[in-house]
Scaffold this motif. Structure first.
Motif, PDB file in Angstrom:
ATOM      1  N   GLN A 195       0.561   9.204  -6.111  1.00 17.85           N
ATOM      2  CA  GLN A 195       1.070   8.473  -4.947  1.00 17.85           C
ATOM      3  C   GLN A 195       0.914   9.309  -3.674  1.00 17.85           C
ATOM      4  N   ALA A 202       0.831  -1.200   0.000  1.00 16.26           N
ATOM      5  CA  ALA A 202       0.000   0.000   0.000  1.00 16.26           C
ATOM      6  C   ALA A 202       0.868   1.254   0.000  1.00 16.26           C
ATOM      7  N   THR A 220      -2.141   3.630  -4.364  1.00 16.50           N
ATOM      8  CA  THR A 220      -1.099   2.665  -4.710  1.00 16.50           C
ATOM      9  C   THR A 220      -1.098   2.496  -6.228  1.00 16.50           C
ATOM     10  N   LYS A 278       2.849   2.472  -2.308  1.00 14.14           N
ATOM     11  CA  LYS A 278       4.057   2.519  -3.142  1.00 14.14           C
ATOM     12  C   LYS A 278       3.724   2.547  -4.631  1.00 14.14           C
TER      13      LYS A 278
END
Ligand code: ATP
Length: 255
Positions: free
Chosen positions: A201, A31, A206, A33
Motif C-alpha cells: 500500500q 485508489a 491499491t 486504500k
C-alpha cells in the motif's frame, strides 16, 4: 488519483444456472486504500474477484477501471491495464527459481529478455539484465532476496504464498487482488503478511483482498465489503463493520 475511485462496479451479476454467486452488486474501490472482501463460505467472493480480473465473464453489469469499461474483457487484457491477482491455490512453477517465477509475472514489461529466451526468440541482454535486477529488488523488498535462486517448491509454504504476491507485483499493477492470501499461514506468517500488504500500500498500489482472518482484515484494511448470498450486505470502516448487527448475524457471529 489518490483518494479517487480507481474501480467502480455497478449492478454486477453472474449466475451458473440456478446458482447466483453474484447478484447485482455495486461498490467502488478507492485508489491507495486496502479493501477487504469478507463473507461466509459460498457467499460469492471468489466469483466476484474472478469477474474483476476477467477470469469469469459477467452475465450483466458494469466494471469501470480508471473510467474504462472492462466488463467481459479477457484476463490478459485486464492484466495489461494494471490489475494483477493471486489465486486461492498456489500457481507457482515449482521447478523454477523464485526469481524466474517473478520474471514470468513481469512478462508484460519485458519485450525481450527472459520470456523471449524461453520462447526461443532473440533477446536483448540489457533488457534481461534490467528485468532480473528489478525482480531481485522486488524479492528483496518482500524478504525473499536470499531465496531468489532456490526452486519455488523448496520454499516454506508461507514464503511460497509471498512469492505469489511478488509475482503479481512484478507486472507493476495499480490494483492488486488477493484471494485468501493468509490461507494456510501460521500466526507469525500471517502477521508478516500484514506487514507485506502495508508496504505494498505504501508503494502506492491499491489492494482488494478476500480474507477470513478477521484480525488481519481489521488490522490492515481501511474499507470492508461484506458479501452474503451474492449480495453486498454492508460496507464501511472496519470498526463499524465489526459492530454491524447484519454482519454479525451473517458472518462474524459464527467465529
Ligand atoms: P469461499 O469462501 O468458500 O471460497 P466464496 O465466497 O469465494 O466461498 P464462491 O467460490 O464465489 O464463494 O462460490 C459462490 C457460489 O457459486 C457457490 O455456491 C459455488 O458453488 C458457486 N460456483 C462458483 N463457481 C461456479 C461454477 N463455475 N459453476 C457452478 N457454480 C459455481
Amino acid at each position: 488519483t489518490a483518494g479517487g475511485e480507481i474501480l467502480v462496479v455497478k449492478d454486477l451479476y453472474k449466475a451458473y444456472g440456478g446458482i447466483v454467486p453474484v447478484r447485482t452488486v455495486s461498490f467502488a474501490i478507492s485508489a491507495g486504500k486496502v479493501h477487504a472482501l469478507i463473507g461466509p463460505n459460498g457467499a460469492g467472493k471468489t466469483t466476484l474477484l474472478n469477474l474483476l480480473s476477467g477470469h469469469v465473464a459477467p452475465g450483466s453489469g458494469s466494471i469501470r477501471f480508471e473510467g474504462q469499461e472492462i466488463a467481459g474483457w479477457p484476463a490478459h487484457r485486464v492484466a495489461s491495464l494494471g490489475i494483477a491477482r493471486t489465486f486461492q491455490n498456489l500457481k507457482l512453477f515449482g521447478e523454477l527459481s523464485a526469481l524466474d517465477n517473478v520474471l514470468l509475472g513481469a512478462h508484460r514489461h519485458i519485450e525481450t529478455g527472459f520470456v523471449a529466451s524461453l520462447l526461443g526468440l532473440p533477446s536483448s541482454r540489457q533488457a534481461e539484465a534490467s528485468a532480473r535486477a528489478d525482480a531481485l529488488a522486488l524479492l528483496t523488498d518482500l524478504g525473499l532476496g536470499e531465496r531468489a535462486h532456490e526452486p519455488a517448491k523448496g520454499l516454506p509454504y508461507g514464503l511460497q504464498r509471498r512469492l505469489e504476491i511478488a509475482r503479481a507485483l512484478a507486472s507493476k499493477p495499480k490494483l492488486l487482488l488477493l484471494d485468501e492470501p493468509a490461507a494456510g499461514l501460521n500466526p507469525q506468517e500471517t502477521h508478516e503478511l500484514g506487514e507485506v500488504i502495508r508496504r505494498i500500500q505504501q508503494a502506492g498500489v491499491t489492494v482488494l483482498l478476500i480474507e477470513h482472518h478477521m484480525d488481519l482484515v481489521m488490522g490492515i484494511s481501511q474499507h470492508v465489503l461484506v458479501l452474503d448470498y451474492g449480495a453486498l450486505i454492508a460496507e464501511g470502516r472496519p470498526e463499524a463493520i465489526r459492530q454491524n448487527p447484519k454482519v454479525i448475524a451473517a458472518y462474524l457471529g459464527a467465529d
